[in-house]
Design an enzyme around this catalytic site. Structure first.
Site: not given
Ligand code: ADP
Length: 172
Positions: A11-12, A25, A33-35, A119-120, A122
């Site tokens: 987890d970042i 976005n 997701g990560v956002d 890569t999630g 999007y």
């Molecule tokens: P995007 O909309 O740019 O595709 P996402 O968040 O849907 O962004 O996905 C981008 C990547 O981040 C994916 O590989 C997803 O599994 C990953 N991700 C989701 N949550 C976290 C997190 N807490 N820490 C690191 N990577 C994450």
């Protein structure tokens, strides 16, 4: 110090470093997701600062504080939505990495962590996105006087293994 590209699987939002990058976005107001994870961990002040910024075009990047995150700063960049590959996705994804690294350098951050942008939800194919990420970061770090480590924070084993393989190849 030797400059490095590294992979962290996890987890970042847990990384206690100068700056982490958010795959935001264009509204910058949070999402899934990560956002979502970054906004959740940073707390409501992050959204307030993002509201003041008022959005960010695809490929560009904006800096905010990290608030309750262990990271002191967040660079928000907006990746392209994958539409089959002929809508400038590759060059917009390159811009995300380059513009984020330029901000990091301007602020003298030595260490930066990226998620796997686009890569999630999007939908950018991760094998193709990772080649762009690693190549842009390698080129940048080799000529940077400031940046010592770029961490690819991958949320799952498959993504981490793709980055690891590319870095192994490039460092040989
Ligand atoms: P995007 O909309 O740019 O595709 P996402 O968040 O849907 O962004 O996905 C981008 C990547 O981040 C994916 O590989 C997803 O599994 C990953 N991700 C989701 N949550 C976290 C997190 N807490 N820490 C690191 N990577 C994450």
């Amino acid at each position: 110090m030797r400059k490095r590209l590294t992979v962290y699987e996890g987890d970042i939002t847990e990384l206690p470093i100068d700056v982490i990058v958010n795959a935001a976005n264009s509204t910058l107001l949070g999402g899934a997701g990560v956002d979502g994870a970054i906004h959740e961990a940073a707390g409501p002040k992050l959204r307030e600062e993002c509201e003041q910024i008022g959005g960010c075009p695809t490929g560009e990047a904006r800096l905010t504080k990290g608030y309750a995150l262990p990271a002191r700063w967040v660079i928000h960049t907006v990746g392209p939505i994958w539409q089959g590959g002929s809508f400038n996705e590759a060059s917009l994804l390159e811009d995300c990495y380059r513009n984020s690294l330029n901000i990091a350098e301007e602020h003298h951050f030595n260490k930066i962590a990226f998620p796997s942008i686009s890569t999630g939800s999007y939908g950018y194919p991760v094998e193709m996105a990772a080649v762009i990420a690693v190549n842009v970061c390698k080129f940048f770090i080799d000529s940077s006087e400031i940046i010592e480590e770029i961490i690819f924070a991958c949320f799952d084993r498959l993504t981490a293994s793709i980055y690891e393989e590319l870095i192994d190849k490039i460092e040989k």
